[in-house]
Design a protein around this motif. Sequence first.
Motif, short mmCIF file in Angstrom:
data_model
loop_
_atom_site.label_atom_id
_atom_site.label_comp_id
_atom_site.label_asym_id
_atom_site.label_seq_id
_atom_site.Cartn_x
_atom_site.Cartn_y
_atom_site.Cartn_z
N TRP A 481 -5.47 8.85 -49.03
CA TRP A 481 -4.56 9.14 -47.93
C TRP A 481 -4.07 10.59 -48.02
CZ3 TRP A 481 -4.04 5.51 -44.20
CH2 TRP A 481 -4.41 4.20 -44.53
N PRO A 482 -3.90 11.27 -46.89
CA PRO A 482 -3.36 12.63 -46.92
C PRO A 482 -1.88 12.62 -47.26
CG PRO A 482 -3.60 11.90 -44.66
CD PRO A 482 -4.21 10.82 -45.52
N THR A 483 -1.35 13.77 -47.57
CA THR A 483 0.08 13.95 -47.79
C THR A 483 0.55 15.12 -46.94
OG1 THR A 483 -0.17 15.52 -49.61
CG2 THR A 483 -0.19 13.16 -50.17
N PRO A 484 1.84 15.22 -46.64
CA PRO A 484 2.32 16.36 -45.86
C PRO A 484 2.08 17.70 -46.54
CG PRO A 484 3.94 14.59 -45.86
CD PRO A 484 2.89 14.20 -46.87
N GLU A 485 1.91 17.69 -47.86
CA GLU A 485 1.63 18.93 -48.59
C GLU A 485 0.15 19.29 -48.56
OE1 GLU A 485 5.17 17.01 -49.44
OE2 GLU A 485 3.22 16.22 -50.06
N ASN A 486 -0.69 18.32 -48.24
CA ASN A 486 -2.14 18.55 -48.28
C ASN A 486 -2.82 17.67 -47.24
OD1 ASN A 486 -4.74 19.29 -49.01
ND2 ASN A 486 -4.83 17.87 -50.75
N PHE A 487 -2.93 18.18 -46.04
CA PHE A 487 -3.58 17.39 -44.99
C PHE A 487 -4.33 18.30 -44.03
CE2 PHE A 487 0.23 18.74 -42.84
CZ PHE A 487 -0.04 18.72 -41.48
N ALA A 489 -5.61 16.41 -41.30
CA ALA A 489 -5.43 15.53 -40.16
C ALA A 489 -4.21 14.65 -40.42
CB ALA A 489 -6.67 14.66 -39.94
N VAL A 490 -3.42 14.43 -39.38
CA VAL A 490 -2.23 13.57 -39.50
C VAL A 490 -2.68 12.12 -39.53
CG1 VAL A 490 -0.06 12.88 -38.42
CG2 VAL A 490 -0.83 15.26 -38.27
N PRO A 491 -2.21 11.31 -40.49
CA PRO A 491 -2.60 9.90 -40.53
C PRO A 491 -1.87 9.09 -39.46
CG PRO A 491 -1.05 10.36 -42.29
CD PRO A 491 -1.34 11.68 -41.64
N MET A 492 -2.17 9.45 -38.21
CA MET A 492 -1.50 8.87 -37.05
C MET A 492 -2.56 8.22 -36.18
SD MET A 492 0.88 8.49 -34.68
CE MET A 492 1.09 8.52 -32.90
N LEU A 493 -2.50 6.89 -36.04
CA LEU A 493 -3.57 6.18 -35.35
C LEU A 493 -3.67 6.58 -33.88
CD1 LEU A 493 -5.67 4.19 -36.32
CD2 LEU A 493 -4.29 2.33 -35.40
N GLY A 494 -2.57 6.99 -33.27
CA GLY A 494 -2.61 7.37 -31.87
C GLY A 494 -3.26 8.71 -31.61
N LEU A 495 -3.51 9.50 -32.64
CA LEU A 495 -4.21 10.78 -32.51
C LEU A 495 -5.67 10.52 -32.88
CD1 LEU A 495 -1.63 13.15 -34.25
CD2 LEU A 495 -1.92 12.77 -31.79
N GLY A 496 -6.49 10.21 -31.89
CA GLY A 496 -7.85 9.74 -32.16
C GLY A 496 -8.62 10.51 -33.21
N PRO A 497 -8.87 11.82 -33.00
CA PRO A 497 -9.63 12.58 -34.00
C PRO A 497 -8.95 12.59 -35.38
CG PRO A 497 -9.58 13.76 -31.93
CD PRO A 497 -8.64 12.60 -31.78
N THR A 502 -8.89 10.77 -40.97
CA THR A 502 -8.15 10.08 -42.02
C THR A 502 -8.96 8.92 -42.58
OG1 THR A 502 -5.99 10.69 -41.09
CG2 THR A 502 -6.06 8.76 -42.54
N LEU A 503 -9.47 8.09 -41.69
CA LEU A 503 -10.20 6.89 -42.12
C LEU A 503 -11.50 7.23 -42.84
CD1 LEU A 503 -9.57 4.74 -38.93
CD2 LEU A 503 -8.73 4.24 -41.23
N GLN A 504 -12.12 8.35 -42.47
CA GLN A 504 -13.37 8.74 -43.13
C GLN A 504 -13.15 9.11 -44.60
OE1 GLN A 504 -14.85 11.71 -40.29
NE2 GLN A 504 -16.62 10.39 -39.95
#
Length: 510
Positions: A481-487, A489-497, A502-504
Amino acid sequence: MFGKTDAGTTFVRNYNMFSPATQKTPHGELIHESLLRVDYSDGAKVKPWLAESMEFDEAGTTLTLKLREDVKFSDGKPLTADDVVFSLGIPLKDPAFNTGGTTYEKVAKKDAATVTVHWPRAAFSEVSQLASIAVPIVPKHLWDGKDLNSWTNPEPIGTGPFTLQRFAPQQLTLAARTDYWGGGFEIKQLKIIPTSPDTVKAQLLRGEVDWTLQAWNGAEKEYVAKDPEHHLYEKYATGGAYSLFFNTERAPFDDVHVRRALALTIPRKDIVTTLQRPGTEAGPTGLVDEIYADTILPEYRGKVQQVDAAAARKELELSGFEVKGGKLVKDGKSYTPKLSFNQDFGWDAYANIMIRSWQKHLGLEVKSAGAPGANLFEQQQTGEFDLTISTTGGAGVAGLYSALSSRAHRPLGEKTATNFGRWKDDATDAALEELQGSNDPGTTKSAAQKLQKIVAEQVPYSPVYDSFWFVAVNAKRWTGWPTPENFSAVPMLGLGPDATLTLQKLKAAK
């Protein structure tokens, strides 16, 4: 397993993303995709997604999009320029299908893999419209000829990373594609269940849910501390704010002094303290300092909005309104305002803080009018509210302020995609045209600062607190999983890409 906390108790089977219906199946952006994406890890810049490249002409009125050549729909048919022209043409056929508030006026096929999109005026800052899931790319061979007012697309076919494996009102089961153009997944299924903010906390603690979006007061003690290695609670800035919208087409909120009086008595510090988000009070412009510090005018930069009861009472005096019996009274007419908010987000407590403050400082009695998320959104679209809470945000400054354009205005009773407050103002339109019509940094900064002053002084809406996506994860089953310090892509399901990226990266825990 993803717990969706703002979906009511059941799902409705409607994957027609253009449908004017309020009730749709959630997270269709995992099946249908957009041409572009907004990269929140890189200053909310708009970048290619299904498009391989994008380029404006010198005038900024025509955008040329080169499509990726490796994209296939889940039925095996390749993505072509015909699909893109068909999809982008749907909002042009009927305003009811323009749920994303697009402003382009023409789409054309240049060749089998190239499309041009034309705006009536320079639109350098409007390209984020093509990153919205409200403008998905759909297969022409399946959608052509359908009545989009009534068709629900029950067996969706898209370019996205998932297909619908099973639909039930209490659970969606999506299957990861093995032939997805963006690459593979170790995860094979994604299950989405409707739940509530209170219920999902227990589900996370029991390990029944792996992932949810949840603003959780006390999460550090109640969740993270119980298993710091696996219990993650993170926040990601959206660049915008949660704001109080005024219905400026309805008295008394068409009076700037009334709007100022209410804005001056919002107890923002009390709200963020209750939210357990200290220091997140929004500035008067709605722009977040951390992202837009170089653009924000010095007098607004870092400004914390405090309750100023004396100034508020002065504004009320200037409006000509009096408060009698808890009501706003003028010229023989009286008004009892209502504050509409999303009950699914647990906003009752914060609404009550605002209502108590208005009663204390102005003597005004405002009624609480909570509603489920879907119902509230329809009220906001049609203008059936006095005061309401909604987000103000977007890709860049232009994306954030574009909702104030009179082009997005609709009369009361008609649905608008973005301009909930029904704001119409010549100076706003002129500044927006200047901002959207130039690629020169100096010009766009000057226009952005004009808009800041309009929001701060004319108060079409009043920012309350800076907006974040709050993500809760139980990482016992999946790691990476990403973290705010190292991302990236935002782990937000409503943001498709972002959800796809994230899931990949998730791997099964050993």
